[in-house]
Write an enzyme that holds these catalytic residues in place. Structure first.
Site, short mmCIF file in Angstrom:
data_model
loop_
_atom_site.label_atom_id
_atom_site.label_comp_id
_atom_site.label_asym_id
_atom_site.label_seq_id
_atom_site.Cartn_x
_atom_site.Cartn_y
_atom_site.Cartn_z
N ASP A 127 0.83 -1.21 0.00
CA ASP A 127 0.00 0.00 0.00
C ASP A 127 0.86 1.26 0.00
O ASP A 127 1.52 1.57 1.00
CB ASP A 127 -0.89 -0.05 1.25
CG ASP A 127 -1.88 1.10 1.32
OD1 ASP A 127 -1.90 1.94 0.40
OD2 ASP A 127 -2.64 1.14 2.30
N ASP A 184 -1.82 6.11 -5.30
CA ASP A 184 -2.17 5.25 -4.18
C ASP A 184 -2.60 3.87 -4.66
O ASP A 184 -3.71 3.69 -5.16
CB ASP A 184 -3.29 5.91 -3.37
CG ASP A 184 -3.68 5.11 -2.13
OD1 ASP A 184 -2.99 4.13 -1.82
OD2 ASP A 184 -4.67 5.48 -1.49
#
Length: 465
Positions: free
Chosen positions: A110, A297
């Site tokens: 992530d 992201d």
């Protein structure tokens, strides 16, 4: 900010590590190229960034809870979104080895967070929860108890907390000795019911790590400080469906695309990979967006932009309508999708139409992969955007480099980790994205996996399941 060549952009030679292929796979729920539900993907973004609904967003975070609003014209709360639904919005996991002799956990990689936490033996009755690999420090000869605790609370009411150990962690055949690991001791019910992953490995900037009283170094930070990788980068090529892709560390794969990698400065003041994005293009017409920025992201699925951009995009798709029940735009499945590009720095990158068509909305409609960012003053470029580019995250120089991809077929050579006449024993540090790998616990089909070592090409296996 502008774009400029990186000092290390030409350094695509990896550090002296043999390459070991770690399959990045999809959780069982998303096998065969399926995606998370539209609602789960959108609610997950609302939880992460805490936005209000704005004009077009169908979800918002209110009073520390993610809610679905009633309609485009009525922003009152319709209902809370269950935490379990949001947890199931995760699309990718990566196997990472922890400890000695070691256990392999499937983690969420992530770029929007900086914690490295895992399912552990400290969870009460941990063995009762099926579908998870568990890290038990008592079974590792290199594990050491460290000071510090951690506690993460999410906007849907879910939470995770525990203590900290250090141990050896292997990512893409790079072993980090003494890496801080956040061991889960308490998990809320939504995490306990989610068998899609065994924890999270954050790739954002170290400043937003949540360990108290002092943040700990992230795996990439340690790779750089311990000189385990050179150049100080990690890169991402995400695939779609059962197409292959990868993460790499300390290695820039120039064979992914013939297009150049263009670099731009990163504003990491908030801990994210945030860059300027001051223009976009619709069917070849460039539109300015003065002062706009975006966050790259991998932990967000959708591409979220300002309401005026959303309106322009769906105004250009015949038959597109806002679905009040689902909370976003959809369009006829046979509609022509316009050419849409967004800037990172000074360069526009086209979004693949396959990803703009996010998923089935029923009755001949398809959900759009581009939706509203609510009341945020920056965009979120999630996987819908990232699947169209090859991204180099340069933590050492605080830059990010992107190259337009033109691939649509599966890359069976797994990037540039292939032998050549000039370099017959090429090595690199790569994590494969391979959704059909029959060697993984999510094995689904006929797959062949190879390991490139200093002794050449070795076949690791392949089977029909």
């Amino acid at each position: 900010m502008g774009c400029f060549p990186s000092k290390s952009a030409s350094k695509s030679t990896p550090a002296s590590h043999n390459m070991k292929l770690h399959q990045l796979v999809r959780p069982d729920a998303y096998k065969g190229g399926k995606r998370p539900s539209f609602a789960a993907a959108y609610a997950r973004a609302a939880r992460r960034y805490g936005f209000e609904a704005g004009r077009n967003a169908g979800f918002a975070k209110r009073n520390n809870v993610v809610v679905k609003v009633k309609s485009k014209d009525n922003k009152e709360t319709e209902h809370e979104v269950p935490a379990e639904s949001i947890q199931n919005g995760l699309e990718y996991v990566v196997p990472v080895k922890i400890g000695t002799p070691g256990v392999t956990l499937n983690l969420d990689f992530d770029t929007g967070s900086s914690d490295f936490w895992v399912w552990s033996s400290e969870i009460a009755h941990a063995s009762r929860y099926k579908g998870h690999n568990i890290y038990d420090p008592s079974k590792s000869s290199t594990a050491k108890k460290a000071s510090g605790t951690w506690n993460i609370s999410y906007g849907d009411g879910s939470s995770a907390s525990g203590n900290v150990y250090t141990d050896n962690v292997t990512v893409a055949d790079i072993t980090i000795q003494g890496q801080a690991i956040e061991l889960a001791e308490k998990l809320s019910s939504s995490f306990l019911q989610d068998n899609g992953n065994d924890g999270l490995l954050g790739l954002a900037w170290p400043e937003i790590n949540t360990v108290q009283p002092k943040p700990v170094a992230t795996p990439v930070q340690n790779m750089i400080s311990k000189k385990l990788i050179d150049p100080p980068v990690f890169t991402v090529k995400l695939g779609r469906g059962d197409e292959a892709g990868f993460y790499s560390f300390g290695f820039i794969d120039t064979s992914v695309t013939a297009n150049p990698i263009t670099y731009t400065s990163v504003d990491n003041s908030q801990g994210f990979w945030q860059v300027k994005s001051t223009s976009w293009s619709l069917n070849g017409e460039t539109k300015e967006r003065s002062g706009n920025t975006t966050i790259l992201d991998t932990g967000t699925t959708l591409l979220l932009v300002a309401d005026d951009v959303v309106d322009a995009i769906y105004g250009a798709i015949e038959g597109a309508v806002y679905d009040d029940q689902q909370g976003g735009y959809k369009f006829p499945s046979n509609a022509t999708i316009p050419d849409i590009s967004f800037a990172v720095g000074d360069t526009l990158y086209k979004v693949n139409a396959k990803d703009i068509a996010f998923g089935d909305a029923g009755d001949g409609y398809t959900f759009g992969g581009i939706q509203s960012r609510g009341d945020l003053d920056f965009d979120i470029f999630g996987d819908v955007f990232l699947k169209s580019v090859y991204v180099v995250f340069n933590q050492g120089e605080k830059t990010v480099g992107l190259a337009q991809r033109e691939d649509g077929a599966r890359n069976t050579e797994y990037g540039s980790c292939k032998r050549t006449v000039e370099d017959p024993f090429r090595t690199c540090n790569v994590l494969l994205v391979n959704w059909t790998d029959s060697l993984s616990r999510y094995g689904l089909g006929l797959t062949f996996v190879y390991k490139y070592t200093n002794y050449g090409l070795n076949h690791l296996g392949g089977s029909q399941v």
